[in-house]
Design an enzyme around this catalytic site. Structure first.
Site, PDB file in Angstrom:
ATOM      1  N   LEU A  92       0.828  -1.208   0.000  1.00  0.00           N
ATOM      2  CA  LEU A  92       0.000   0.000   0.000  1.00  0.00           C
ATOM      3  C   LEU A  92       0.857   1.251   0.000  1.00  0.00           C
ATOM      4  CD1 LEU A  92      -2.731   1.431   0.174  1.00  0.00           C
ATOM      5  CD2 LEU A  92      -2.664   1.098   2.665  1.00  0.00           C
ATOM      6  N   ASP A  98      12.999   2.746  11.724  1.00  0.00           N
ATOM      7  CA  ASP A  98      12.325   1.685  12.463  1.00  0.00           C
ATOM      8  C   ASP A  98      11.112   2.301  13.152  1.00  0.00           C
ATOM      9  OD1 ASP A  98      11.425  -0.302  14.125  1.00  0.00           O
ATOM     10  OD2 ASP A  98      13.330  -0.619  15.163  1.00  0.00           O
ATOM     11  N   TYR A 128      -3.887 -11.275  14.663  1.00  0.00           N
ATOM     12  CA  TYR A 128      -3.784 -10.087  13.819  1.00  0.00           C
ATOM     13  C   TYR A 128      -4.950  -9.135  14.080  1.00  0.00           C
ATOM     14  CZ  TYR A 128      -3.594  -7.261   9.544  1.00  0.00           C
ATOM     15  OH  TYR A 128      -3.544  -6.216   8.648  1.00  0.00           O
TER      16      TYR A 128
END
Length: 306
Positions: free
Chosen positions: A12, A41, A129
């Site tokens: 995306l 990060d 998730y």
């Protein structure tokens, strides 16, 4: 408008950079994949703070996350950090810098039992998730109340490696003649990443104009398919044998995949005035996405044709 796209090297994030190209846009990635990206990060408080201090964006888009099931199982702590800890840091940073935040979430916050899901439907994720995405939404809402959360279904688009999307992965396995059983129970609504990125650009524009679209928005394609149905479509379109592919219940057998998380997108579509010609249909778009992952497996004739 100055924009920062966190997670700009992903499926995306790459089209997101293109969608925001008319603005002063910067992207971040864990590993530099182009000269346009800042190595960062997103689970490091210092990294997130430093880039926001330096760039002072008007809009922040968070595309950071880990969706691959093999990583959930093999490195759950890292997957949780990418889905939850990064969301917290980016939300706090956006709030502290007075930037508008668009946070990308998932249809997996729902259990898949009562579609179509409106934005205010109760969340009841059935796997890790989905639970991480729910925690991330809660963190964003707490730390950056003015943020917009956009829930998306599974995405497909131009992939950099076969396992980057479910679609390209099963296409490469099909063309390689792999024996496989694919789920024929769970319905997915594959949405093109380019369309999702364009929607995000429209939402960002509305945010900066002071238009209220809601604290949570949904966007999804309307066509629904199981994994098995998708692989049958690929086989028929390219004339590939599919005798080695079986329909099964691979994704529902363990009870950790929602059966149907179809999102109700009516409110956002109406608010954006999304033109009909911009909708992308999976049955018209999947061919060009999967073809690059079929070519290396298809026989080449002496004349050089496929």
């Amino acid at each position: 408008m100055r924009a920062v796209i966190f997670g700009a090297s992903g499926l995306l994030g790459r089209p997101m950079m293109r969608a925001f190209a008319d603005q002063q846009v910067s992207g971040t990635g864990l590993r530099r994949k182009s000269q346009r990206l800042i190595t960062l990060d997103a689970t490091s408080p210092g990294d997130v703070r430093d880039v926001l201090d330096r760039l002072r964006p008007d809009i922040v888009v968070n595309c950071v996350g880990e969706r691959r099931p093999e990583v959930w199982a093999g490195a759950p702590a890292r997957a949780r950090r990418l889905n939850v800890a990064a969301a917290r840091l980016i939300a706090q940073g956006a709030h502290d810098h007075g930037a508008r935040l668009l946070h990308i979430s998932s249809d997996y916050v729902f259990d898949g039992r009562n579609p179509a899901y409106r934005t205010d439907a109760p969340r009841n994720p059935v796997n890790a998730y989905g639970r991480w995405k729910r925690l991330a939404e809660d963190a964003v809402r707490s730390l950056c109340p003015e943020a917009t959360i956009l829930r998306l279904p599974v995405l497909y688009g131009r992939a950099e490696y076969a396992t980057e999307t479910n679609l390209t992965q099963i296409a490469s396995q099909l063309s390689a003649g792999c024996d496989m059983e694919l789920d024929d129970d769970c319905v997915r609504y594959p949405t093109h990443a380019n369309e999702a990125a364009e929607v995000c650009r429209w939402i960002a524009g509305a945010q900066l104009q002071g238009r209220y679209l809601g604290s949570v928005c949904h966007w999804s394609a309307e066509q629904g398919f199981t994994k098995y149905e998708m692989v049958v479509m690929i086989a028929r379109r390219f004339g590939l044998p599919a005798v080695h592919v079986r329909a099964g219940q691979a994704d529902t057998a363990g009870g950790d995949r929602p059966v149907d998380c179809r999102l109700d997108c009516g409110d956002l579509r109406a608010a954006l005035g999304w033109p009909a010609h911009r909708y992308r249909r999976f049955d018209e778009e999947f061919t060009q996405v999967v073809e690059p992952w079929l070519l290396s497996f298809r026989p080449v004739s002496a004349e050089g044709g496929r």
